[in-house]
Design a protein around this motif. Structure first.
Motif, PDB file in Angstrom:
ATOM      1  N   UNK A 199      46.358  -8.373  -3.769  1.00  0.00           N
ATOM      2  CA  UNK A 199      45.991  -7.009  -3.946  1.00  0.00           C
ATOM      3  C   UNK A 199      44.468  -6.878  -4.131  1.00  0.00           C
ATOM      4  N   UNK A 200      43.549  -6.264  -3.347  1.00  0.00           N
ATOM      5  CA  UNK A 200      42.225  -6.067  -3.615  1.00  0.00           C
ATOM      6  C   UNK A 200      41.874  -4.648  -3.990  1.00  0.00           C
ATOM      7  N   UNK A 201      41.313  -4.654  -5.025  1.00  0.00           N
ATOM      8  CA  UNK A 201      40.779  -3.236  -5.549  1.00  0.00           C
ATOM      9  C   UNK A 201      39.448  -3.197  -5.670  1.00  0.00           C
ATOM     10  N   UNK A 202      38.846  -2.262  -4.810  1.00  0.00           N
ATOM     11  CA  UNK A 202      37.148  -2.287  -4.876  1.00  0.00           C
ATOM     12  C   UNK A 202      36.667  -1.112  -5.709  1.00  0.00           C
ATOM     13  N   UNK A 203      35.524  -1.444  -6.316  1.00  0.00           N
ATOM     14  CA  UNK A 203      34.670  -0.410  -7.012  1.00  0.00           C
ATOM     15  C   UNK A 203      33.388  -0.341  -6.612  1.00  0.00           C
ATOM     16  N   UNK A 204      33.000   0.900  -6.550  1.00  0.00           N
ATOM     17  CA  UNK A 204      31.696   1.294  -6.191  1.00  0.00           C
ATOM     18  C   UNK A 204      30.446   0.852  -6.969  1.00  0.00           C
ATOM     19  N   UNK A 205      30.989   0.095  -8.245  1.00  0.00           N
ATOM     20  CA  UNK A 205      30.084  -0.297  -9.156  1.00  0.00           C
ATOM     21  C   UNK A 205      29.701  -1.685  -8.969  1.00  0.00           C
ATOM     22  N   UNK A 206      28.983  -2.245 -10.305  1.00  0.00           N
ATOM     23  CA  UNK A 206      28.666  -3.787  -9.989  1.00  0.00           C
ATOM     24  C   UNK A 206      29.751  -4.567 -10.655  1.00  0.00           C
ATOM     25  N   UNK A 207      29.366  -5.923 -10.718  1.00  0.00           N
ATOM     26  CA  UNK A 207      30.359  -6.776 -11.225  1.00  0.00           C
ATOM     27  C   UNK A 207      30.994  -6.588 -12.479  1.00  0.00           C
ATOM     28  N   UNK A 208      30.106  -6.335 -13.571  1.00  0.00           N
ATOM     29  CA  UNK A 208      30.797  -6.186 -14.685  1.00  0.00           C
ATOM     30  C   UNK A 208      31.864  -4.972 -14.821  1.00  0.00           C
ATOM     31  N   UNK A 209      31.519  -4.086 -13.886  1.00  0.00           N
ATOM     32  CA  UNK A 209      32.534  -3.080 -14.019  1.00  0.00           C
ATOM     33  C   UNK A 209      33.998  -3.590 -13.396  1.00  0.00           C
ATOM     34  N   UNK A 210      33.858  -4.297 -12.409  1.00  0.00           N
ATOM     35  CA  UNK A 210      34.972  -5.095 -11.672  1.00  0.00           C
ATOM     36  C   UNK A 210      35.597  -5.936 -12.849  1.00  0.00           C
ATOM     37  N   UNK A 211      34.950  -6.753 -13.619  1.00  0.00           N
ATOM     38  CA  UNK A 211      35.597  -7.448 -14.668  1.00  0.00           C
ATOM     39  C   UNK A 211      36.237  -6.854 -15.755  1.00  0.00           C
ATOM     40  N   UNK A 212      35.500  -5.690 -16.129  1.00  0.00           N
ATOM     41  CA  UNK A 212      36.003  -4.706 -17.245  1.00  0.00           C
ATOM     42  C   UNK A 212      37.210  -4.215 -16.581  1.00  0.00           C
ATOM     43  N   UNK A 213      37.467  -3.697 -15.748  1.00  0.00           N
ATOM     44  CA  UNK A 213      38.481  -3.161 -14.961  1.00  0.00           C
ATOM     45  C   UNK A 213      39.709  -4.135 -14.994  1.00  0.00           C
ATOM     46  N   UNK A 214      39.491  -5.312 -14.616  1.00  0.00           N
ATOM     47  CA  UNK A 214      40.489  -6.417 -14.417  1.00  0.00           C
ATOM     48  C   UNK A 214      40.881  -6.752 -15.815  1.00  0.00           C
ATOM     49  N   UNK A 215      40.168  -6.749 -16.612  1.00  0.00           N
ATOM     50  CA  UNK A 215      40.377  -6.910 -18.019  1.00  0.00           C
ATOM     51  C   UNK A 215      41.465  -5.925 -18.773  1.00  0.00           C
ATOM     52  N   UNK A 216      41.008  -4.509 -18.428  1.00  0.00           N
ATOM     53  CA  UNK A 216      41.713  -3.526 -18.949  1.00  0.00           C
ATOM     54  C   UNK A 216      43.189  -3.504 -18.285  1.00  0.00           C
ATOM     55  N   UNK A 217      43.235  -3.940 -17.056  1.00  0.00           N
ATOM     56  CA  UNK A 217      44.596  -3.732 -16.286  1.00  0.00           C
ATOM     57  C   UNK A 217      45.406  -4.812 -16.550  1.00  0.00           C
ATOM     58  N   UNK A 218      44.711  -5.774 -17.178  1.00  0.00           N
ATOM     59  CA  UNK A 218      45.821  -7.080 -17.651  1.00  0.00           C
ATOM     60  C   UNK A 218      46.203  -6.971 -19.064  1.00  0.00           C
ATOM     61  N   UNK A 219      45.399  -6.174 -19.911  1.00  0.00           N
ATOM     62  CA  UNK A 219      45.711  -5.951 -21.288  1.00  0.00           C
ATOM     63  C   UNK A 219      47.113  -5.564 -21.394  1.00  0.00           C
ATOM     64  N   UNK A 220      47.740  -5.913 -22.533  1.00  0.00           N
ATOM     65  CA  UNK A 220      48.911  -5.601 -22.968  1.00  0.00           C
ATOM     66  C   UNK A 220      50.367  -6.134 -22.230  1.00  0.00           C
TER      67      UNK A 220
END
Length: 417
Positions: A199-220
């Motif tokens: 599953x690939x989720x694309x973001x219009x922003x930069x690398x840091x946003x992609x990492x932060x979103x990945x971290x958020x999606x995994x939390x909990x």
């Protein structure tokens, strides 16, 4: 924006803020001991050896190396002649460490990225009582393991190559895997991952946003493992094994490393995980006889900025007005890894930056002189030997390229011409 005048090495930072090239020598080399050493490298090396029968069975193209994912070290004398014309002369032999041609995922990320997922799989299988260290790990290709791993998911944020390595190995083992991709990621990398069931989720922003979103999606989620490119020790130690593996290659090439014959290593750097892990490994093995330099694009020099100011991850490229947009997609990171910036303070000898325009001519010259293709971000290191200009063995660490689709590779080459 920060007030640059208040920063350490403010003149240098001002140059960086104007997208000008810089070459910085680190005054803190050897200033404090590294908290890690040979023990961590050997532990990772042993784990990869245990997994070799699995890799061999799951990825038959690793047959030549019996399931060990390793790259050639090649002397490039013709490129040295061309490089001398392009950048200036330097004494000593020139080699290319071809992590651009690592099996499975075609970049340096096939080291740390694959290692972290294998370590996770080992822990899960052992906890389930299905695997022992003494087993033949090729059993991991069996359906019962795929069924076990399918209960777990793996997530990662990436500009491309780390996502490829994590996606390919996780999907092969049977994990549910999601790669959060930044705007810099190449389309073919996203397409390849999707073709493997990722599953690939694309973001219009930069690398840091992609990492932060990945971290958020995994939390909990206790059944989800997040591969943290900004702070993973497993990634770091996986990369470090390269330093042990290069020893027999040196022996074969007749390369002696001592005080009279120092080693100079030039590595392209993004967030810092791969070059940091490799640098830590080399420094642990060769000590004062190795000198390691990181190369970054002028639009995205996050590690240089971190080390030059001494602020590590507390400063990012946007803080000095840089846009972070670069053709070196794997290096398009705005903030350095907090783990690696801290560890590199006393290890890395220096950092330098290169313009995007210079990447392509080097790419074309390497193809013409040695018949080797690497991607644009891999050539970021090529101005290093002339900048350093010291006698010894010079190694350009090529970080990616063998999986680039032919059409794209031709376009890069033509641009370089």
């Amino acid at each position: 924006m920060v007030d640059i005048k208040t920063l350490k090495n403010s003149e240098l930072v001002e140059k960086m803020a104007r997208y000008e090239k810089v070459f910085w020598l680190n005054p803190n080399v050897g200033s404090r001991p590294c908290p890690y050493g040979l023990k961590e490298i050997e532990d990772a090396e042993a784990r990869l050896a245990r997994f070799a029968p699995y890799i061999l069975k799951a990825f038959p193209d690793t047959a030549e190396t019996q399931g060990i994912i390793e790259s050639p070290l090649k002397e490039i004398p013709e490129m040295k002649k061309v490089l001398t014309e392009m950048t200036g002369d330097f004494p000593g032999k020139l080699y290319l460490k071809m992590d651009s041609h690592l099996k499975v995922s075609g970049s340096v990320k096939a080291r740390g990225g694959i290692y972290e997922v294998l370590k996770l799989a080992e822990e899960i299988a052992m906890d389930a009582g299905m695997l022992k260290e003494t087993d033949d790990y090729s059993i991991l290709t069996e359906d019962r393991f795929r069924e076990l791993f399918s209960k777990y998911s793996v997530q990662v944020g990436s500009t491309g190559n780390l996502g490829l390595s994590i996606g390919i190995i996780s999907a092969k083992l049977g994990f549910k895997v999601t790669v959060h991709m930044s705007s810099d990621a190449r389309q073919w990398k996203k397409d390849m991952l999707r073709s493997k069931g990722v599953t690939v989720i694309e973001y219009p922003q930069d690398y840091q946003v992609a990492v932060a979103e990945g971290r958020k999606a995994s939390a909990g989620d206790p059944l989800c493992h997040f591969v943290d490119d900004e702070g993973s020790k497993d990634l770091f130690f996986g990369y470090s094994v390269a330093a042990k593996r290069i020893l027999p290659q040196f022996e074969e090439a007749g390369i002696v490393v001592n005080e009279e014959n120092p080693l100079y290593i030039y590595i392209p750097c993004g967030v810092g995980g791969a070059p940091g892990g490799v640098a830590f490994g080399l420094k642990t093995i060769f000590g004062d006889n190795v000198h390691i330099y990181f190369a970054e694009p002028t639009h995205s020099p996050c590690m240089t900025l971190a080390l030059v100011t001494g602020l590590n991850e507390k400063i990012c490229c946007a803080d000095i007005g840089l846009d972070g947009k670069t053709a070196a997609d794997g290096l398009a990171c705005g903030r350095a890894s907090y783990l690696v910036a801290e560890l590199m303070g006393p290890i890395v000898e220096g950092c330098y930056t290169i313009t995007d325009e210079e990447l392509y001519p080097f790419l074309a010259a390497l193809k013409d002189s040695e018949g080797i293709f690497i991607e644009p971000s891999s050539t970021a290191s090529f101005i290093g030997p002339a900048l350093v200009n010291k006698p010894g063995t010079h190694i350009l660490w090529a970080t990616g390229g063998s999986m680039v689709p032919q059409e794209e590779a031709d376009a890069y080459y033509n641009k370089g011409k």
